[in-house]
Design a protein around this motif. Sequence first.
Motif, PDB file in Angstrom:
ATOM      1  N   VAL A  13       0.840  -1.229  -0.072  1.00 51.20           N
ATOM      2  CA  VAL A  13       0.012  -0.126   0.036  1.00 51.20           C
ATOM      3  C   VAL A  13       1.069   1.155   0.017  1.00 51.20           C
ATOM      4  CG1 VAL A  13      -1.859   1.089   1.276  1.00 51.20           C
ATOM      5  CG2 VAL A  13      -1.760  -1.184   1.092  1.00 51.20           C
ATOM      6  N   GLN A  14       2.022   1.260   0.563  1.00 53.91           N
ATOM      7  CA  GLN A  14       2.939   2.337   0.695  1.00 53.91           C
ATOM      8  C   GLN A  14       3.480   2.547  -0.808  1.00 53.91           C
ATOM      9  OE1 GLN A  14       5.532   0.858   3.723  1.00 53.91           O
ATOM     10  NE2 GLN A  14       5.070   2.746   5.259  1.00 53.91           N
ATOM     11  N   THR A  15       3.765   1.490  -1.517  1.00 52.09           N
ATOM     12  CA  THR A  15       3.973   1.796  -2.960  1.00 52.09           C
ATOM     13  C   THR A  15       3.094   2.509  -3.663  1.00 52.09           C
ATOM     14  OG1 THR A  15       5.337  -0.292  -2.574  1.00 52.09           O
ATOM     15  CG2 THR A  15       4.826   0.614  -4.869  1.00 52.09           C
ATOM     16  N   LEU A  16       1.802   2.035  -3.573  1.00 50.93           N
ATOM     17  CA  LEU A  16       0.694   2.767  -4.233  1.00 50.93           C
ATOM     18  C   LEU A  16       0.667   4.152  -3.828  1.00 50.93           C
ATOM     19  CD1 LEU A  16      -1.836   2.663  -5.976  1.00 50.93           C
ATOM     20  CD2 LEU A  16      -3.059   1.911  -4.224  1.00 50.93           C
ATOM     21  N   LEU A  17       0.692   4.376  -2.386  1.00 52.27           N
ATOM     22  CA  LEU A  17       0.754   5.782  -1.842  1.00 52.27           C
ATOM     23  C   LEU A  17       1.690   6.837  -2.581  1.00 52.27           C
ATOM     24  CD1 LEU A  17       0.344   6.952   1.727  1.00 52.27           C
ATOM     25  CD2 LEU A  17       2.062   7.878   0.379  1.00 52.27           C
TER      26      LEU A  17
END
Length: 464
Positions: A13-17
Amino acid sequence: MDRDARKKRQVQVQTLLKSVEGRLLEIPGVKTVAVGLKVTDGKMTDDIVLRIGVEEKRPISELSPEEMIPSEIDGIETDVFVWTPTKAMSDTSRYRPIRGGIQIGNGTGSVGTLGCLATQNSGGATVALSNHHVMFAGKSATATGIEIAQPDFSCCCCCRAGKVGAVLAGSIGGTVDCAIASIDADIQHLQEVVEIGGIAGTGVAVVGDAVRKRGRTTELTTGTVSMVNFATTSSDSGLSFTDQIFVTPDAAHPNFVEGGDSGSALLDEDNNVIGLIWGQNGNAGVANPIADVEAALDITVFAQSTTAAAMPAVAMLPQPGSDGVIRRRDWEAMLWAETDSQDLLGRKVAQHWNEVWNLIQTNREVGLRWQRGQGPAFAAAFERTTRVTSYRVPDDVDGVSFTQLLLSMATALEQHGSEALKADIRAEGIGWIPILQGCRTADELWLAYHNIKATQEAAARNAG
């Protein structure tokens, strides 16, 4: 979901963020985009999603097209919550040795919490770590040499007491609110946190982790990392912060932090420091990632020595060294050397020594009685008598007498110790207090030990 799975999901999810944060922050009313646990009907779930903070939640029917927030992005759900500014804690309201979780101040009337100790990467000096807004309160934001006291400065006539060190450096804004102070040569220090114990090292916050902190106002509180990469603004300074750790309190605690808890170390279940608390957001706490703090100040938060952790520093006579580690005194080695199969008292001391130390470190009630009974201060005072022949342990420390400490600890150990420890305290331990309570030097403790031993040996001969 176990921790490894949560960590893997968090990274996803951090990568998407990183790829969508800029676009989402352009939506009117959006104040922050973070990675966190989805909240449904007021309760946190196990789902790690994109959490989007807005100034005001309104029905979809009242939103214009440009204000609409997608319900999911690339298969990752979004969760909208009401964002509020974060309040930096600074409250006005003696531990020796000093350690994490205790009050410090700079004499301006504003106090906070000493988080833990660290070492400077250049030179290796041990320093005290807290917040910039605690150590620099009421002073120039770029000043150095600001004197720090514990619990704060006190004045009597022309004397000003309480100093433990002086500010060396600080940084505030971006991802950190942090500062360090030197520790004066005559101030003993331990790499532990009150009510929590020795620090194991540092770690990374993972959404869903159980965490705890100890601050000067709310003392020990527990909670859950409910968001990371949280962006906020300080309601006091107006400074903006990004990539913060957001901690929701457990049901047992109305608030994870309150005024005066600023500077507290945030620890995971393994006693790794993962953050530095600086703010209160509603009932939640906000912390800097510890890796960013270390980088900003060029320091390393070190682990308590494994020797110290294993050592029975319940401390008839511990000896904190320059690095804050407690080591056994030579006289203690003599104690064990004289303990043989015929020495009943020696066998009992050896049997219970490690258990008592472990209870102080791991049992909240025993640890509290040791701390509030000024156990560390009395231990340090007895140690000093081995180096300064003219020195004698005071009758009381901050209004607590040595007798009160002995009685309080006997009660706690009888309640929480093993059956063998309980039996020995009931049978003999209380009887030792009148002999020990008058001791004011290490030599007198040593003599008292031999007096008790001689009395027991005489009783055994008479019984035979």
